[in-house]
Structure formats: C-alpha cells, structure tokens
Design an enzyme around this catalytic site. Structure first.
Site, PDB file in Angstrom:
ATOM      1  N   ASP A  32       0.802  -1.131  -0.107  1.00  0.00           N
ATOM      2  CA  ASP A  32      -0.011  -0.255   0.071  1.00  0.00           C
ATOM      3  C   ASP A  32       0.901   1.345   0.066  1.00  0.00           C
ATOM      4  O   ASP A  32       2.007   1.210  -0.027  1.00  0.00           O
ATOM      5  CB  ASP A  32      -0.984  -0.102   1.429  1.00  0.00           C
ATOM      6  CG  ASP A  32      -2.145   0.970   1.104  1.00  0.00           C
ATOM      7  OD1 ASP A  32      -3.389   0.403   0.797  1.00  0.00           O
ATOM      8  OD2 ASP A  32      -2.058   1.960   0.972  1.00  0.00           O
ATOM      9  N   ARG A  88     -19.116   3.487 -11.249  1.00  0.00           N
ATOM     10  CA  ARG A  88     -17.543   3.005 -11.371  1.00  0.00           C
ATOM     11  C   ARG A  88     -16.802   3.816 -12.344  1.00  0.00           C
ATOM     12  O   ARG A  88     -15.801   4.241 -12.007  1.00  0.00           O
ATOM     13  CB  ARG A  88     -17.495   1.403 -11.898  1.00  0.00           C
ATOM     14  CG  ARG A  88     -18.241   0.630 -10.612  1.00  0.00           C
ATOM     15  CD  ARG A  88     -18.347  -0.837 -11.116  1.00  0.00           C
ATOM     16  NE  ARG A  88     -18.897  -1.893 -10.529  1.00  0.00           N
ATOM     17  CZ  ARG A  88     -20.209  -2.383 -10.501  1.00  0.00           C
ATOM     18  NH1 ARG A  88     -21.079  -1.638 -11.273  1.00  0.00           N
ATOM     19  NH2 ARG A  88     -20.613  -3.315  -9.769  1.00  0.00           N
ATOM     20  N   ASP A 148     -19.759 -11.076 -10.170  1.00  0.00           N
ATOM     21  CA  ASP A 148     -21.489 -11.039 -10.476  1.00  0.00           C
ATOM     22  C   ASP A 148     -22.076 -12.080 -10.801  1.00  0.00           C
ATOM     23  O   ASP A 148     -23.304 -12.203 -10.543  1.00  0.00           O
ATOM     24  CB  ASP A 148     -21.293 -10.150 -11.996  1.00  0.00           C
ATOM     25  CG  ASP A 148     -20.439  -8.746 -11.915  1.00  0.00           C
ATOM     26  OD1 ASP A 148     -20.499  -8.320 -10.682  1.00  0.00           O
ATOM     27  OD2 ASP A 148     -19.885  -8.340 -12.923  1.00  0.00           O
ATOM     28  N   ARG A 151     -23.292 -13.167  -7.328  1.00  0.00           N
ATOM     29  CA  ARG A 151     -24.513 -12.243  -6.811  1.00  0.00           C
ATOM     30  C   ARG A 151     -25.711 -12.385  -7.887  1.00  0.00           C
ATOM     31  O   ARG A 151     -26.816 -12.752  -7.234  1.00  0.00           O
ATOM     32  CB  ARG A 151     -24.147 -10.795  -7.315  1.00  0.00           C
ATOM     33  CG  ARG A 151     -23.271 -10.216  -6.242  1.00  0.00           C
ATOM     34  CD  ARG A 151     -22.835  -8.715  -6.377  1.00  0.00           C
ATOM     35  NE  ARG A 151     -22.108  -8.088  -5.650  1.00  0.00           N
ATOM     36  CZ  ARG A 151     -21.218  -6.999  -5.801  1.00  0.00           C
ATOM     37  NH1 ARG A 151     -20.982  -6.578  -6.918  1.00  0.00           N
ATOM     38  NH2 ARG A 151     -20.400  -6.733  -4.765  1.00  0.00           N
ATOM     39  N   HIS A 175     -18.746  -5.003 -16.274  1.00  0.00           N
ATOM     40  CA  HIS A 175     -18.689  -5.056 -14.998  1.00  0.00           C
ATOM     41  C   HIS A 175     -19.093  -3.510 -14.783  1.00  0.00           C
ATOM     42  O   HIS A 175     -18.514  -2.764 -14.137  1.00  0.00           O
ATOM     43  CB  HIS A 175     -17.496  -5.341 -14.385  1.00  0.00           C
ATOM     44  CG  HIS A 175     -17.603  -5.269 -12.940  1.00  0.00           C
ATOM     45  ND1 HIS A 175     -18.331  -6.038 -12.149  1.00  0.00           N
ATOM     46  CD2 HIS A 175     -16.852  -4.350 -11.906  1.00  0.00           C
ATOM     47  CE1 HIS A 175     -18.363  -5.736 -10.680  1.00  0.00           C
ATOM     48  NE2 HIS A 175     -17.471  -4.915 -10.595  1.00  0.00           N
TER      49      HIS A 175
HETATM   50  N1  LIG Z   1     -13.657  -5.518  -9.932  1.00  0.00           N
HETATM   51  C1  LIG Z   1     -14.515  -5.592  -8.813  1.00  0.00           C
HETATM   52  O1  LIG Z   1     -15.373  -6.539  -8.908  1.00  0.00           O
HETATM   53  C2  LIG Z   1     -14.579  -4.606  -7.616  1.00  0.00           C
HETATM   54  C3  LIG Z   1     -15.113  -5.101  -6.529  1.00  0.00           C
HETATM   55  C4  LIG Z   1     -14.759  -4.334  -5.168  1.00  0.00           C
HETATM   56  C5  LIG Z   1     -14.004  -2.898  -5.367  1.00  0.00           C
HETATM   57  N2  LIG Z   1     -13.570  -2.545  -6.509  1.00  0.00           N
HETATM   58  C6  LIG Z   1     -12.468  -1.624  -6.651  1.00  0.00           C
HETATM   59  O2  LIG Z   1     -11.460  -2.053  -5.963  1.00  0.00           O
HETATM   60  C7  LIG Z   1     -10.710  -0.598  -5.740  1.00  0.00           C
HETATM   61  C8  LIG Z   1     -10.568  -0.769  -4.086  1.00  0.00           C
HETATM   62  O3  LIG Z   1     -11.669  -0.575  -3.241  1.00  0.00           O
HETATM   63  P1  LIG Z   1     -11.330  -0.681  -1.742  1.00  0.00           P
HETATM   64  O4  LIG Z   1     -12.910  -0.806  -1.096  1.00  0.00           O
HETATM   65  O5  LIG Z   1     -10.451  -1.825  -1.283  1.00  0.00           O
HETATM   66  O6  LIG Z   1     -10.815   0.715  -1.575  1.00  0.00           O
HETATM   67  P2  LIG Z   1     -10.017   1.091  -0.236  1.00  0.00           P
HETATM   68  O7  LIG Z   1     -10.003   2.661  -0.297  1.00  0.00           O
HETATM   69  O8  LIG Z   1     -10.461   0.402   0.963  1.00  0.00           O
HETATM   70  O9  LIG Z   1      -8.726   0.624  -0.585  1.00  0.00           O
HETATM   71  C9  LIG Z   1      -7.839   1.099  -1.569  1.00  0.00           C
HETATM   72  C10 LIG Z   1      -6.100   1.242  -1.058  1.00  0.00           C
HETATM   73  O10 LIG Z   1      -5.578   1.417  -2.314  1.00  0.00           O
HETATM   74  C11 LIG Z   1      -4.532   2.247  -1.588  1.00  0.00           C
HETATM   75  N3  LIG Z   1      -3.750   2.738  -2.782  1.00  0.00           N
HETATM   76  C12 LIG Z   1      -4.072   3.935  -3.493  1.00  0.00           C
HETATM   77  N4  LIG Z   1      -3.118   4.206  -4.255  1.00  0.00           N
HETATM   78  C13 LIG Z   1      -2.139   3.376  -4.075  1.00  0.00           C
HETATM   79  C14 LIG Z   1      -0.970   3.229  -4.755  1.00  0.00           C
HETATM   80  N5  LIG Z   1      -0.476   4.049  -5.860  1.00  0.00           N
HETATM   81  N6  LIG Z   1      -0.164   2.056  -4.475  1.00  0.00           N
HETATM   82  C15 LIG Z   1      -0.661   1.197  -3.638  1.00  0.00           C
HETATM   83  N7  LIG Z   1      -1.747   1.340  -2.877  1.00  0.00           N
HETATM   84  C16 LIG Z   1      -2.542   2.318  -3.246  1.00  0.00           C
HETATM   85  C17 LIG Z   1      -5.129   3.031  -0.589  1.00  0.00           C
HETATM   86  O11 LIG Z   1      -4.104   3.574   0.229  1.00  0.00           O
HETATM   87  C18 LIG Z   1      -6.159   2.133  -0.108  1.00  0.00           C
HETATM   88  O12 LIG Z   1      -5.488   1.280   0.979  1.00  0.00           O
HETATM   89  C19 LIG Z   1     -11.909   0.419  -6.120  1.00  0.00           C
HETATM   90  O13 LIG Z   1     -11.449   1.064  -7.271  1.00  0.00           O
HETATM   91  C20 LIG Z   1     -13.179  -0.468  -6.179  1.00  0.00           C
HETATM   92  O14 LIG Z   1     -14.266   0.426  -7.013  1.00  0.00           O
HETATM   93  C21 LIG Z   1     -13.789  -3.552  -7.648  1.00  0.00           C
HETATM   94  O1  LIG Z   2     -20.006  -1.650  -6.962  1.00  0.00           O
HETATM   95  C1  LIG Z   2     -18.685  -1.209  -7.050  1.00  0.00           C
HETATM   96  O2  LIG Z   2     -18.154  -0.199  -7.026  1.00  0.00           O
HETATM   97  C2  LIG Z   2     -17.370  -2.087  -6.522  1.00  0.00           C
HETATM   98  C3  LIG Z   2     -17.522  -3.331  -7.487  1.00  0.00           C
HETATM   99  O3  LIG Z   2     -17.296  -3.272  -8.589  1.00  0.00           O
HETATM  100  C4  LIG Z   2     -18.695  -4.394  -7.004  1.00  0.00           C
HETATM  101  O4  LIG Z   2     -19.567  -4.651  -7.820  1.00  0.00           O
HETATM  102  O5  LIG Z   2     -18.730  -4.430  -5.506  1.00  0.00           O
END
Ligand SMILES: NC(=O)c1ccc[n+]([C@@H]2O[C@H](COP(=O)([O-])OP(=O)(O)OC[C@H]3O[C@@H](n4cnc5c(N)ncnc54)[C@H](O)[C@@H]3O)[C@@H](O)[C@H]2O)c1
Ligand SMILES: O=C(O)C[C@H](O)C(=O)O
Length: 308
Positions: A32, A88, A148, A151, A175
C-alpha cells in the site's frame, strides 16, 4: 508460490484473508502507499493464522516492490472506491494513474507475473494494463464476472427459495450497472433451466438486482463491497496456482471472440497455471448478442477517456 496484492484496503485485505484461509499459497505480500498500513494489515491477518489454521505467510510493505519480486500472481486493488450515487466509470480519473504506475512497478520486479485487475472501472483498467504492461494477453485478467455471477446465484436462490448450492449461472459482458449480462437462458437449478420455475417478472427482477448488485451494497455500506470481491479473487488465484482450469467469466482482451476486438469484456474462460488458457465461446440468443454489443459500445466510450 508468492501472490502480491496491491492495495491493503477493504478489498485487498479481504483478498489476502481468503487466499490465506484456503491455504494454497506460500506467501501473500500486501502493498500500500499509506505508511505502515499494509504492514499493519499483514500483522493483524498473521495473528489469525493459529486461530484459523493456515500456513500462508502474509507480509506488508509501504511501496517497496522489491518485496514482490518473483510473484506468480499480482492482484491490483489500489485506487478509490465509489460512494453512494456514483458510477464505477466516474473513478477513471484517479484510478487510471494509480493502476498504470502500480502495473509498471509489478512488471519490473516480476516480469512473468499474471495480473488480476480489480480496481474500477475494471474493464477499462484491464484494457489499460494490456496497453501499458507489455505482458502477453493470457496474463492479464479482469475480475468482475466471478463476483457478478456469485451475486446472480444469490438472487436466483432468493427468487427460487432454495439453497444457493442448488443454482448455477453466469454473468458476462461489462462490470457496470447497465452493461452486465446475466445469462438467464443458461441458469439452472440442479440442471433444470430456472426459466421453468421463474415467471418473466421474477426473471426480470433477478436480472436487475444482479446488475445493480454493487450499487445496492454501496448504498448500504457507504462504500463499495469487499467480502464477495475478495472471495471471487481468491477463487481465480487458486485456479491459477493450483492449475484447476476452472471456467470463470473474466474481463479479457478479445481478438474476434464474441464479435469484438481490442476491448476487455467479461467472457467465460479456462483459468489455469498459464492464466487465461482458453476463451470459451458459447452460443448467445439474439437478445443476448444485442445486449453484449451495447455493453461493448459503452466500454469503448470509457476506454476512449484513457491517456496512455
Ligand atoms: N472489480 C470488482 O469487482 C471490484 C469489487 C470491489 C471493489 N472494486 C474496486 O477496487 C478498488 C479498491 O476498493 P476498496 O474498497 O478496497 O478501497 P479502499 O479505499 O478500502 O482501498 C484502496 C487502497 O488502495 C491504496 N492505494 C491508493 N493508491 C495506491 C498506490 N499508488 N499504490 C498502492 N496502494 C494504493 C489506498 O491507500 C487504499 O488502502 C476500487 O477501485 C473499487 O471500486 C472492484
Ligand atoms: O460496486 C462497486 O463499485 C464495487 C465493485 O465493482 C462491486 O461490484 O462490488
């Protein structure tokens, strides 16, 4: 084998936890940017090892990518999550820069790595990793369809009033709130098409609730979800590390499959030791084909906002 998870926030920590709990990886390295955060999460998780019975070693680092060297798989979760009311796609401005920088650091220290992209907007972030990493296309996998589909199964079981283990189903395409395509025509309860049990109104309800699954949770939680996303990633990582060759819908670079090229979209694929071992082309109905094309058009528009 070593797995790196970049971003030790909600989703990254959940990924590390599920991977460790399933006990198939030698080491998980959390990275991180926030000083001490990954180290703290790693220590907290390691203190569950004797309680939960796993031997995976979890370590954390604040931005020292030399610690990630030799990773078989790296999961990118770094970036901001959406807040209630956001899409998103609105995250692209901040997350594209983060994903690009993180990808370069990962590849520098693990040139043979397989990258799983989680950060949103995920289909576009996966496309960005293809365009900037120099990795072959079998080594870049976007995580969306696994979540997805989970879900979808949850909503199907709710509508069928049956255990989730009775149902099977898959979500493909984008997505996004509007671009997901739950394949109702192929969903089954113990091999019997669910369309034999659910009327058109119930089918439409399940489809809609599946598509807005992430938004529903974001409204309830004030930020986006993490348990099911982490579990979905762990299944993909396990299929790679254990060469399970599971068929999982993932966002992959298409080269003519499903009538699309130069775009990452969710399609079923065999995921094994080589990453994407095969994209599986299944027959879609005309209505499904139309929805797939509409989803592709929308993702292309978002991709157009990327600056390489
Ligand atoms: N694809 C999916 O199905 C899916 C599902 C859930 C969340 N997400 C995405 O995942 C991402 C993270 O979500 P989250 O809830 O964990 O957020 P969060 O804020 O809890 O965690 C994100 C982390 O990334 C860190 N970070 C930021 N810039 C960084 C860098 N340059 N290098 C290293 N670490 C860095 C932050 O310090 C933070 O701890 C979001 O973009 C969210 O939309 C995608
Ligand atoms: O919904 C979001 O923004 C996070 C992730 O893509 C999800 O589907 O949970």
């Amino acid at each position: 084998m070593k797995v790196t998870v970049v971003g030790a926030g909600a989703v990254g920590a959940s990924c590390a936890e599920y991977i460790a709990m399933k006990n198939f990886a030698a080491e998980v390295v959390l990275v991180d940017i926030k000083e001490g955060f990954a180290e703290g999460k790693a220590m907290d998780l390691m203190q569950t090892a004797s309680l939960n019975g796993f031997d995976t070693k979890i370590t954390g680092t604040t931005g020292d990518y030399s610690k990630t060297a030799g990773s078989k798989v790296a999961v990118i979760t770094s970036g901001i999550p959406r807040k209630p009311g956001m899409t998103r796609e609105e995250l692209i401005g901040i997350n594209a820069g983060i994903v690009k920088e993180v990808t370069a650091n990962l590849v520098k220290h693990s040139p043979d790595v397989i990258i799983i992209v989680v950060s949103n907007p995920m289909d576009t972030m996966a496309y960005l990793v293809h365009k900037t990493s120099g990795l072959p296309k079998n080594k870049i996998i976007g995580m969306g369809g696994a979540l997805d589909s989970a879900r979808f199964k949850y909503r199907l079981a709710e509508a069928l009033e049956c255990p989730i283990s009775d149902v099977d189903g898959m979500v493909i395409a984008a997505h996004s709130d509007t671009g997901m395509l739950p394949l109702m025509s192929k969903a089954t309860r113990n091999g019997v098409p669910v369309t034999e049990f659910l009327d058109a109104e119930k089918q439409a309800y399940v489809e809609e609730e599946t598509k807005v699954g992430g938004a529903t949770l974001t409204k309830l939680l004030g930020t986006s979800a993490w348990y099911a996303p982490g579990a979905a990633v762990s299944v993909m990582v396990q299929s790679i590390l254990c060469d399970h060759k599971k068929m999982i819908p993932c966002s992959l670079m298409l080269d003519g499959e499903y009538g699309q090229s130069d775009i990452c979209l969710g399609v079923p694929a065999i995921i094994g030791a080589n990453g994407v071992e095969k994209i599986v082309e299944i027959a879609l109905t005309d209505a499904e084909k139309e929805k797939f094309e509409t989803a592709a058009k929308a993702v292309r528009e978002v991709n157009g906002d990327l600056k390489f």
